[in-house]
Design an enzyme around this catalytic site. Structure first.
Site, short mmCIF file in Angstrom:
data_model
loop_
_atom_site.label_atom_id
_atom_site.label_comp_id
_atom_site.label_asym_id
_atom_site.label_seq_id
_atom_site.Cartn_x
_atom_site.Cartn_y
_atom_site.Cartn_z
N SER A 53 0.80 -1.22 0.00
CA SER A 53 0.00 0.00 0.00
C SER A 53 0.83 1.27 0.00
O SER A 53 0.27 2.37 -0.02
CB SER A 53 -0.91 0.01 1.23
N THR A 179 -1.87 2.75 3.74
CA THR A 179 -1.17 4.03 3.72
C THR A 179 -0.42 4.04 5.03
O THR A 179 -0.81 3.35 5.95
CB THR A 179 -2.21 5.19 3.75
N THR A 197 1.64 7.01 0.54
CA THR A 197 0.80 5.91 0.07
C THR A 197 0.98 5.66 -1.42
O THR A 197 1.42 6.55 -2.16
CB THR A 197 -0.69 6.25 0.33
N ARG A 207 -5.68 9.73 -10.48
CA ARG A 207 -6.50 9.94 -9.27
C ARG A 207 -5.59 10.35 -8.10
O ARG A 207 -4.56 9.75 -7.86
CB ARG A 207 -7.24 8.66 -8.92
N THR A 230 -5.97 7.54 7.29
CA THR A 230 -5.83 6.45 6.32
C THR A 230 -7.23 5.91 6.05
O THR A 230 -8.13 6.08 6.87
CB THR A 230 -4.94 5.30 6.84
N GLY A 231 -7.38 5.25 4.92
CA GLY A 231 -8.69 4.70 4.57
C GLY A 231 -9.23 5.39 3.33
O GLY A 231 -8.46 5.95 2.54
N1 ASP Z 1 -6.16 7.16 1.91
C1 ASP Z 1 -5.54 6.46 0.82
C2 ASP Z 1 -6.09 6.99 -0.47
O1 ASP Z 1 -7.29 7.18 -0.55
C3 ASP Z 1 -5.70 4.99 0.82
C4 ASP Z 1 -5.72 4.30 2.13
O2 ASP Z 1 -5.31 4.83 3.14
O3 ASP Z 1 -6.15 3.16 2.18
O4 ASP Z 1 -5.35 7.14 -1.40
#
Ligand code: ASP
Length: 327
Positions: A53, A179, A197, A207, A230-231
């Site tokens: 990730s 991330t 990330t 993106r 994160t997320g």
């Molecule tokens: N926040 C990150 C993103 O949307 C991905 C993640 O943390 O899972 O790129």
């Protein structure tokens, strides 16, 4: 639960940051600025091919190309640097530091970010590992409706809020998020942070998620505290989440409560059908991490998760405070 620990050093990070927080605290103890300590910590994860990730070994975009996002913010100067959709450079956090220190800008993207990195002597390399390539190939072969292009009407509100779509198991399994965020406070009350990330796997090329956006994937106010996310990046962007966490701390909330309050808003504003589960709750995970000026720290997430903290005596894994106790 607010965990009391007067002032720094403190490093708090996402669950994949056990070694990173230890390195960050060791660096701060040796005199490094928190922002540099944060970058030194997250570099371990960027370099790790087994973390799919972040950095080298990160899962690629829909074209099979790894595109990285990162930002840093330094409390004492209130400056930030960021790169988005950066290709071929293993440590985007280090490039973000250079943007902060060697330009009058905050964010460089794509080709411009790559040219800037080259100018500063960063080595270009292929970041796609065999493991990541195989995951991408599997994704390609099973694409069908599981990409990020939405048909007309696909972003509609549900008839009733509680009537969301059933979460798509295949999609969830194949697009594991990830991330690393790390917020740091040193013994003299300086704050700094970094988020880095490879973003959402198999994303539409170009993106940009929340991670390189100041106020979304990270925010630092040296008078108050530091926060990161994160997320699901789109949710952190729409809530301006990390900025919200720091503003909540300014109003007197402890770090954990400050994170949870932003998640309540995310929950409230998650309205379209395809983002809701069959109970009308967000069908995604989002976590915020925070440390304040006093060295109090905490984290909260929509669903149960873990974070790590180090105050000098080794990393400790802790549970985040969840908005919902189970999925
Ligand atoms: N926040 C990150 C993103 O949307 C991905 C993640 O943390 O899972 O790129």
């Amino acid at each position: 639960m607010i965990v009391r620990k007067r002032a720094g050093p403190v490093a708090v990070a996402s669950g994949n940051g056990s070694r990173a927080v230890e390195v960050a605290v060791a660096k701060m103890t040796g005199g490094s600025l928190p922002v540099d300590a944060a970058v030194a910590g997250v570099n371990l994860v960027e370099d790790d091919p087994n973390d799919t990730s972040v950095g080298y070994g990160g899962l690629p975009n829909a074209d099979g190309v790894v595109e990285l996002d990162s930002c840093v913010m330094d409390g004492p100067t209130h400056l930030a640097g960021a790169v988005a959709a950066l290709r071929n450079i293993k440590n985007p956090s280090q490039v973000a530091l250079k943007v902060m220190r060697r330009t009058d800008h905050v964010l460089l993207v794509g080709e411009g970010a790559l040219r800037f990195a080259r100018a500063h002597g960063f080595k270009e390399e292929d970041l796609l590992t065999e493991r990541a390539r195989k995951r991408w190939l599997r994704w390609q072969e099973r694409l069908s409706e599981h990409d990020d292009w939405i048909e007309p009407g696909g972003n509609a509100l549900p008839k009733k809020k509680a009537a969301g779509a059933k979460p798509d198991k295949d999609r969830k399994e194949e697009r594991d998020p990830g991330t690393i965020h790390l917020s740091a406070l040193d013994a003299s009350g300086r704050l700094g942070a970094c988020t880095t990330t490879s973003g959402l796997s198999f994303k539409i090329p170009g993106r940009v998620g929340d991670s390189p956006l100041i106020g979304c994937g990270l925010y630092v106010d040296n008078d108050i505290g530091s926060a990161g996310a994160t997320g699901r990046g789109e949710a952190a962007i729409l809530a301006n989440g990390s900025h919200g966490v720091v503003e909540n701390m300014r109003r007197g909330m402890g770090p954990e409560e400050a994170c949870l309050e932003v998640l309540r808003r995310v929950d409230h504003y998650t309205r379209i059908q395809r983002l809701l589960d069959d109970k009308g709750r967000p069908a995604f995970q989002l976590t915020f991490y925070a440390v304040n000026k006093n060295g109090d720290y905490g984290a909260a997430s929509i669903y149960p998760s873990r974070f790590v903290v180090c105050t000098g005596d080794g990393a400790r894994k802790k549970r985040t405070r969840p908005l919902y106790e189970s999925r």
